[in-house]
Design a protein around this motif. Structure first.
Motif, PDB file in Angstrom:
ATOM      1  N   ASP B 116      46.130  31.918  44.665  1.00  0.00           N
ATOM      2  CA  ASP B 116      46.092  30.502  44.279  1.00  0.00           C
ATOM      3  C   ASP B 116      44.821  30.195  43.514  1.00  0.00           C
ATOM      4  N   ALA B 117      43.708  30.791  43.972  1.00  0.00           N
ATOM      5  CA  ALA B 117      42.437  30.544  43.292  1.00  0.00           C
ATOM      6  C   ALA B 117      42.507  31.000  41.839  1.00  0.00           C
ATOM      7  N   LEU B 118      43.140  32.142  41.606  1.00  0.00           N
ATOM      8  CA  LEU B 118      43.312  32.617  40.225  1.00  0.00           C
ATOM      9  C   LEU B 118      44.168  31.641  39.429  1.00  0.00           C
ATOM     10  N   GLU B 119      45.270  31.201  40.050  1.00  0.00           N
ATOM     11  CA  GLU B 119      46.188  30.296  39.364  1.00  0.00           C
ATOM     12  C   GLU B 119      45.482  29.015  38.960  1.00  0.00           C
ATOM     13  N   VAL B 120      44.656  28.482  39.883  1.00  0.00           N
ATOM     14  CA  VAL B 120      43.988  27.223  39.578  1.00  0.00           C
ATOM     15  C   VAL B 120      43.032  27.373  38.408  1.00  0.00           C
ATOM     16  N   MET B 121      42.482  28.587  38.234  1.00  0.00           N
ATOM     17  CA  MET B 121      41.609  28.797  37.081  1.00  0.00           C
ATOM     18  C   MET B 121      42.410  28.911  35.780  1.00  0.00           C
ATOM     19  N   GLY B 122      43.731  28.773  35.869  1.00  0.00           N
ATOM     20  CA  GLY B 122      44.550  28.864  34.673  1.00  0.00           C
ATOM     21  C   GLY B 122      44.849  30.295  34.276  1.00  0.00           C
ATOM     22  N   ILE B 123      44.708  31.208  35.244  1.00  0.00           N
ATOM     23  CA  ILE B 123      44.978  32.613  34.953  1.00  0.00           C
ATOM     24  C   ILE B 123      46.388  32.926  35.440  1.00  0.00           C
ATOM     25  N   ASN B 124      47.139  33.677  34.655  1.00  0.00           N
ATOM     26  CA  ASN B 124      48.452  34.124  35.114  1.00  0.00           C
ATOM     27  C   ASN B 124      48.219  35.242  36.127  1.00  0.00           C
ATOM     28  N   SER B 125      48.249  34.864  37.416  1.00  0.00           N
ATOM     29  CA  SER B 125      47.811  35.804  38.455  1.00  0.00           C
ATOM     30  C   SER B 125      48.691  37.050  38.490  1.00  0.00           C
ATOM     31  N   ALA B 126      49.996  36.860  38.263  1.00  0.00           N
ATOM     32  CA  ALA B 126      50.881  38.020  38.317  1.00  0.00           C
ATOM     33  C   ALA B 126      50.486  39.034  37.253  1.00  0.00           C
ATOM     34  N   SER B 127      50.289  38.555  36.045  1.00  0.00           N
ATOM     35  CA  SER B 127      49.973  39.530  35.006  1.00  0.00           C
ATOM     36  C   SER B 127      48.548  40.055  35.161  1.00  0.00           C
ATOM     37  N   TYR B 128      47.627  39.208  35.620  1.00  0.00           N
ATOM     38  CA  TYR B 128      46.248  39.662  35.795  1.00  0.00           C
ATOM     39  C   TYR B 128      46.154  40.728  36.883  1.00  0.00           C
ATOM     40  N   LEU B 129      46.871  40.524  37.966  1.00  0.00           N
ATOM     41  CA  LEU B 129      46.739  41.458  39.087  1.00  0.00           C
ATOM     42  C   LEU B 129      47.677  42.646  38.989  1.00  0.00           C
ATOM     43  N   VAL B 130      48.918  42.381  38.562  1.00  0.00           N
ATOM     44  CA  VAL B 130      49.965  43.389  38.698  1.00  0.00           C
ATOM     45  C   VAL B 130      50.057  44.324  37.489  1.00  0.00           C
ATOM     46  N   LEU B 131      49.991  43.742  36.292  1.00  0.00           N
ATOM     47  CA  LEU B 131      50.184  44.562  35.100  1.00  0.00           C
ATOM     48  C   LEU B 131      49.216  45.758  35.038  1.00  0.00           C
ATOM     49  N   PRO B 132      47.920  45.563  35.314  1.00  0.00           N
ATOM     50  CA  PRO B 132      47.013  46.723  35.300  1.00  0.00           C
ATOM     51  C   PRO B 132      47.399  47.788  36.322  1.00  0.00           C
ATOM     52  N   LYS B 133      47.925  47.346  37.453  1.00  0.00           N
ATOM     53  CA  LYS B 133      48.313  48.334  38.469  1.00  0.00           C
ATOM     54  C   LYS B 133      49.471  49.188  37.962  1.00  0.00           C
ATOM     55  N   ILE B 134      50.442  48.535  37.304  1.00  0.00           N
ATOM     56  CA  ILE B 134      51.588  49.269  36.797  1.00  0.00           C
ATOM     57  C   ILE B 134      51.154  50.218  35.675  1.00  0.00           C
ATOM     58  N   LEU B 135      50.356  49.698  34.740  1.00  0.00           N
ATOM     59  CA  LEU B 135      49.899  50.543  33.625  1.00  0.00           C
ATOM     60  C   LEU B 135      49.080  51.727  34.151  1.00  0.00           C
ATOM     61  N   ALA B 136      48.219  51.445  35.116  1.00  0.00           N
ATOM     62  CA  ALA B 136      47.388  52.519  35.669  1.00  0.00           C
ATOM     63  C   ALA B 136      48.263  53.582  36.320  1.00  0.00           C
ATOM     64  N   SER B 137      49.293  53.154  37.030  1.00  0.00           N
ATOM     65  CA  SER B 137      50.192  54.128  37.657  1.00  0.00           C
ATOM     66  C   SER B 137      50.886  54.977  36.598  1.00  0.00           C
ATOM     67  N   LEU B 138      51.367  54.316  35.527  1.00  0.00           N
ATOM     68  CA  LEU B 138      52.048  55.054  34.461  1.00  0.00           C
ATOM     69  C   LEU B 138      51.128  56.115  33.869  1.00  0.00           C
ATOM     70  N   LEU B 139      49.843  55.799  33.870  1.00  0.00           N
ATOM     71  CA  LEU B 139      48.860  56.704  33.292  1.00  0.00           C
ATOM     72  C   LEU B 139      48.509  57.845  34.249  1.00  0.00           C
ATOM     73  N   VAL B 140      48.338  57.489  35.498  1.00  0.00           N
ATOM     74  CA  VAL B 140      47.758  58.444  36.454  1.00  0.00           C
ATOM     75  C   VAL B 140      48.816  59.352  37.082  1.00  0.00           C
ATOM     76  N   PHE B 141      50.021  58.819  37.337  1.00  0.00           N
ATOM     77  CA  PHE B 141      51.043  59.637  38.006  1.00  0.00           C
ATOM     78  C   PHE B 141      51.324  60.943  37.262  1.00  0.00           C
ATOM     79  N   PRO B 142      51.552  60.919  35.930  1.00  0.00           N
ATOM     80  CA  PRO B 142      51.809  62.192  35.245  1.00  0.00           C
ATOM     81  C   PRO B 142      50.659  63.182  35.406  1.00  0.00           C
ATOM     82  N   MET B 143      49.435  62.655  35.415  1.00  0.00           N
ATOM     83  CA  MET B 143      48.293  63.559  35.607  1.00  0.00           C
ATOM     84  C   MET B 143      48.341  64.194  36.983  1.00  0.00           C
ATOM     85  N   LEU B 144      48.628  63.371  37.978  1.00  0.00           N
ATOM     86  CA  LEU B 144      48.677  63.911  39.338  1.00  0.00           C
ATOM     87  C   LEU B 144      49.818  64.909  39.479  1.00  0.00           C
TER      88      LEU B 144
END
Ligand SMILES: Nc1ncnc2c1ncn2[C@@H]1O[C@H](COP(=O)(O)OP(=O)(O)OP(=O)(O)O)[C@@H](O)[C@H]1O
Ligand SMILES: [Mg+2]
Lengths: 265, 243
Positions: B116-144
């Protein structure tokens, strides 16, 4: 100026807000007063759009907010500073990073050193200079509150919302926080809404007070008017608060007397 | 079921509207990738080494016919680990490790009003929090998964030579026999698919937590079970489509 109009909110079959309307003025500390569970936090969340009201609308300085386009809502939100009842600090960041965060996100052209100056300035205002590197888990509840306030005021906000800024603080710190909020409000001419159930705050800083009771607005007025209302629920509320304050005062007097007696002996 | 699937699709669509600036996204993705990589590398290494060793020992136990050369053991270890065991078992291990930490982390942020705190700052919390996690997984899983392939073949080598099932020379001949490079590509494609499923499902579960600490635990568990099932189904679908 923030205007709310006929806000209704129901959770399941529990009616939490039942047609609340009102105006919160710029440059004044607007208080939302009420007992626990009357929907103060929910009303605040409806205003900033974290909870969507079933019916009703909110306008910020004439701009329609509820149900407006996402862009416009986010534009308004970037002008909002908010302190949550639970402080809501980012627990993966230390105090300094928490306060710096909104600056980083909202004012990307600010230089690192400007940001640090602002962070230190805000931390100083809430009396937390020197705690920059502490993690939220290492702070007391009151300290978290103060970091929360620092984070809310760090970007120069136009609207400031505080959900119980001084609950869980000792009376002296509570007073300081209240005064800080009032100062900021008047200095920067912003619109401030403070949720509270503390009559001390009302007397110290309440420019305009709205009393909520079971989801309805029962009374609205200034702190000078609040003592002579004839609304039973509000009087009960004031009375209960006064009892507590009187009890504290009596206790203090007794302690002083005790001390004097000892000294005279 | 269909309701949840619809909600999941809606959730995924919120990730891509009105995100933060690319610079923030890249920084956040790198942070997350380092976190995922460092936290998982040890468990992946241990699991894959043993998988390779066990596969080698079991294959040699089954191949008793004198007509089949011993080097076949090496060949089979390579085929089994590269095609199936390294990508799939690694992903299932990561579903437990990464999935639960994503869901638990997001769930906690949700119930403590940090979202909620992120949302109130006008940040799209879903994309701010989740998108990097998904991209990072796409990057790291093949390496692992690549690491897991190496280590499981190495594990097979150690187990095979130590138990005397076959000589080092035979094992190396075996793993070089009739090598199809496409199999590696196939395994890496699978790992990317699994990475997406695990990270997005876990984020979905974690982000939609409401309530208290109890619900965070429940979200974590659901995230892992959902991810494992999704990985297995996707494994089958990939095999049908790509082989
Ligand atoms: N997300 C929610 N789902 C269901 N019910 C809720 C939710 N949020 C609040 N409520 C209910 O709304 C009512 C008002 O809650 P609210 O948090 O606004 O109280 P409050 O006036 O802020 O009280 P306090 O002074 O204790 O903070 C409560 O009865 C609560 O159970
Ligand atoms: Mg509240």
């Amino acid at each position: 100026m923030i205007e709310i109009h006929n806000i209704h909110k129901t959770f399941g079959d529990k009616k939490v807000l039942d047609g609340v309307s009102g105006v919160f003025e710029t440059g004044k500390t607007n208080l939302l007063l009420g007992a626990s569970g009357t929907g103060k936090s929910v009303l605040l969340k409806c205003i900033v759009g974290l909870v969507k009201p079933d019916i009703g609308s909110v306008t910020f300085d004439g701009t329609y907010f509820t149900n407006n386009k996402l862009d416009i809502r986010q534009e308004i939100r970037r002008k909002i500073g908010m302190l949550f009842q639970s402080s809501a600090l980012f627990d993966s960041m230390n105090v300094q990073e928490n306060v710096e965060f909104p600056l980083k996100m909202l004012t990307p052209d600010m230089s690192k050193s400007e940001r640090m100056d602002r962070v230190n300035f805000c931390l100083k205002r809430v009396g937390l200079e020197g705690s920059n590197k502490k993690m939220p888990s290492e702070l007391s509840g009151g300290m978290k509150k103060r970091v929360g306030i620092a984070r809310a005021i760090a970007p120069n906000c136009t609207y400031l919302f505080c959900d119980e800024p001084n609950s869980g603080l000792d009376p002296l710190t509570a007073l300081k926080i209240d005064e800080l909020i009032k100062e900021i409000t008047e200095e920067y001419n912003i619109t401030t809404i403070i949720v509270t159930h503390d009559m001390n705050s009302v007397i110290e800083i309440g420019d305009k007070i709205m009393f909520l009771y079971e989801g309805k607005k029962l009374w609205e007025g200034t702190r000078d008017e609040i003592m002579d209302t004839d609304i039973r629920e509000l009087n009960e509320f004031i009375f209960a608060n006064r009892l507590m304050r009187d009890a504290k005062k009596v206790e203090e007097e007794e302690r002083e007397e005790h001390q004097e007696n000892r000294e005279s002996k | 079921m269909l309701y949840h699937f619809g909600k999941y699709l809606l959730f995924m669509s919120t990730l891509v509207v009105r995100g933060e600036s690319p610079r923030i996204l890249i920084n956040r993705t790198i942070d997350e990738a380092i976190l995922i990589g460092i936290n998982s590398i040890m468990i992946v290494a241990i699991v894959s080494t043993f998988i390779g060793a066990v596969t080698c020992v079991q294959v040699s136990y089954n191949l008793t016919s004198a007509l089949i050369p011993r080097s076949t053991i090496g060949f089979m270890v390579r085929e089994m680990t590269i095609l199936e065991l390294a990508p799939t078992i690694t992903s299932i291990v990561l579903a437990g490790k990464v999935g639960s930490s994503i869901a638990g982390g997001l769930g906690t942020m949700q119930i403590t009003e940090q979202v909620d705190a992120l949302e109130v700052m006008g940040i799209n919390s879903a994309s701010y929090l989740v998108l990097p996690k998904i991209l990072a997984s796409l990057l790291v899983f093949p390496m692992l998964v690549t690491l897991a392939m190496f280590l499981s073949i190495a594990g097979g080598y150690v187990a095979g030579t130590l138990t005397g099932a076959l000589t080092a020379q035979e094992y190396i001949t075996g793993i070089r026999d009739a090598f199809i490079p496409y199999n590696i590509v196939f395994a890496l494609i699978k790992s990317v698919v699994f990475a997406f499923l695990i990270s997005s499902l876990s984020s979905f579960r974690g982000y939609n937590t409401a309530g208290g600490a109890l619900e965070v635990g429940a979200a974590s568990t659901t995230a892992v079970t959902n991810s494992v099932i999704a990985v297995l189904i996707a494994d089958y679908v990939c095999a049908e489509l790509l082989l």
